[in-house]
Scaffold this active site. Structure first.
Site, PDB file in Angstrom:
ATOM      1  N   GLU A 247       0.626  -0.891   0.309  1.00  0.00           N
ATOM      2  CA  GLU A 247       0.153  -0.603  -0.257  1.00  0.00           C
ATOM      3  C   GLU A 247       0.836   1.328  -0.507  1.00  0.00           C
ATOM      4  OE1 GLU A 247      -1.257   3.135   0.339  1.00  0.00           O
ATOM      5  OE2 GLU A 247      -1.839   2.572   2.609  1.00  0.00           O
ATOM      6  N   CYS A 281      -2.285   8.761   2.983  1.00  0.00           N
ATOM      7  CA  CYS A 281      -2.183   8.269   1.485  1.00  0.00           C
ATOM      8  C   CYS A 281      -3.546   9.335   1.233  1.00  0.00           C
ATOM      9  CB  CYS A 281      -1.630   6.711   1.386  1.00  0.00           C
ATOM     10  SG  CYS A 281      -0.330   6.287   2.339  1.00  0.00           S
TER      11      CYS A 281
END
Length: 475
Positions: A247, A281
């Site tokens: 990720e 993110c």
């Protein structure tokens, strides 16, 4: 000062050295922890490998109750843990409390998914040659998991790796970020209260340069990493025969179309380009606005940014706190200055004090500037004006990343068109891309990673399908 132990095969342990953790806002030491020796790291890996078969065979009720216990205990100790997150990470208490609440849910979801985690039956007699045959399909863990976690969510992103591993019966070794290990060490304390077998989990706060040995160890067939792209892909390249889940973040875009509720869009973009000091993110980094409403939206955006409270993260009113370190804030400032030197205009912010970067809004940013094309991971927002929805969608896709995007529109047709056309792993209609429910699939495309988090999706990622065919049955 008390020195926190680490967790070695389910028990507390101390090593030969210690490191300290400092609060980014004050610069003061807020904790210390013991660092495992190489021999202790070896012991943890050996224990994980040794317990792998027992872990995979654990009854569902044992795994589910362990996860439920962790959820309950996190809830009971919520304020203590939130204070700890703020101490080591610097994020305002309001966001730290939200992170604890999400971790409570993550472990609860995992407990629930575990109880539903059973095989499926498939009749095969759809063809004459398979008369009397039935397939029974189960999922089996690949084996022990190495979980490498980042600093920005030092509890919940650990939870997203630990909880699915326990749910499927896989031992897990957590290597937390050196800047923020205290939350994961406290989680280890709670895990140690469960009936999980010795070796099922370890929390090893080793320095980053020692992680490569863990990554390459063949006894850890799964590596689950959350962090920067260069590090993630270096891990994948170094172990091509392992199952690697990445990720890796992105430069999330919010699109404001002409039919949007501009007040709502401005308030949400302002807050979520700066929440966690932009260290998420899916914090809004790019806002792409249709020309017809650009002037009105930008004015509302600047008003909303101007109302954000920046300051002491322990103050309940604070919305924007420091970055994780002064070095991180210095890098963000350098990227802003680079953009301005290239022609960008500063509409708000653009300054820094210690580890705190002011909420910054930039316009006319060159598309080769880092604040536009890379992941800034700071409280910086770049505004781009486009003539149409076509141009807006093209601008979203004009990125090497593809994690999530948000579209502010009232049009159902445009929503479904965006879902067809945008090259992202997740799309939020009517809000910013900074939304994540902990049970939903979460992850990206392009250079935003490989695999999916979200409890059920991660359980799939950590396992493979195994099919047993029964024959001679009277179906």
């Amino acid at each position: 000062m008390d020195v926190r132990t680490f967790w070695l095969a389910g028990r507390p342990a101390t090593g030969a050295s210690e490191l300290t953790v400092t609060n980014p806002h004050t610069g003061k030491v807020v904790g210390a922890y013991s660092v495992p020796t190489d021999a202790q790291v070896e012991e943890a890996v050996a224990a994980a490998a040794a317990v792998a078969k027992e872990a995979a065979a654990l009854p569902i009720h044992v795994r589910a109750e362990a996860l439920a216990h962790v959820s309950r205990r996190l809830a009971e100790r919520a304020e203590e843990i939130a204070q700890l997150i703020t101490a080591e990470n610097g994020k305002p208490l309001t966001w730290a409390r939200g992170e604890v609440g999400r971790a409570v849910s993550t472990f609860r979801f995992a407990a629930e998914e575990t109880r539903r985690y059973s095989g499926t039956a498939m009749r095969l007699d759809t063809e004459p040659a398979a008369a009397g045959r039935l397939a029974y399909v189960t999922r089996v863990p690949y084996g022990p998991v190495l979980a490498i976690t980042p600093f920005n969510f030092p509890l919940n992103l650990v939870a997203h790796k630990v909880a699915p591993a326990i749910a499927v019966g896989a031992p897990v070794i957590v290597k937390p970020a050196p800047a923020t290990p205290l939350s994961s060490l406290l989680l280890g304390e709670i895990l140690a209260e469960t009936a999980l077998p010795a070796g099922m989990f370890s929390v090893l706060p080793v320095e980053n340069e020692r992680a490569s040995a863990l990554v390459e160890d063949p006894r850890l067939p799964v590596v689950s990493f959350t962090g920067s792209g260069p590090v993630g892909y270096a891990i994948m390249d170094s172990v091509p025969r392992k199952h690697v889940v990445l990720e890796l973040g992105g430069n999330a875009a919010a699109v404001v179309l002409a039919d949007a509720d501009l007040d709502w869009a401005a308030s949400r973009v302002a807050l979520f380009s700066n929440y966690q000091a932009g260290q998420s993110c899916i914090a809004v980094q790019r806002v792409i606005v249709e020309e017809a409403v650009a002037e009105a939206f930008t004015a509302k955006l600047l008003d909303a940014v101007g109302t954000l409270v920046t300051g002491d993260p322990y103050d309940d009113k604070t919305q924007v706190g420091p970055l994780v370190s002064e070095a991180a804030a210095e890098r963000v400032q350098e990227w802003i200055d680079e953009a301005v030197a290239g022609g960008a205009k500063v509409l708000a912010g653009g300054t820094r004090e210690g580890a705190t970067a002011a909420p910054t809004v930039l316009a006319e940013v060159p598309h080769d500037a880092k604040v536009w094309c890379e992941e800034v991971f700071g409280p910086v927002l770049a505004v781009q004006v486009v003539p149409s929805a076509d141009a807006a969608f093209a601008a979203v896709n004009d990125s090497k990343y593809g994690l999530q995007a948000g579209i502010f529109t009232r049009s159902l047709d445009l929503a479904f068109r965006a879902n067809r056309e945008l090259e992202v792993g997740g799309l939020v209609i009517g809000d910013v891309p900074s939304y994540r429910a902990d049970q939903m699939p979460y992850g990206g495309v392009k250079e935003s990673g490989v695999g999916r988090e979200g409890v059920g999706s991660a359980m799939e990622d950590l396992t493979y399908a195994k099919t047993m065919v029964l024959t001679g049955l009277a179906l």
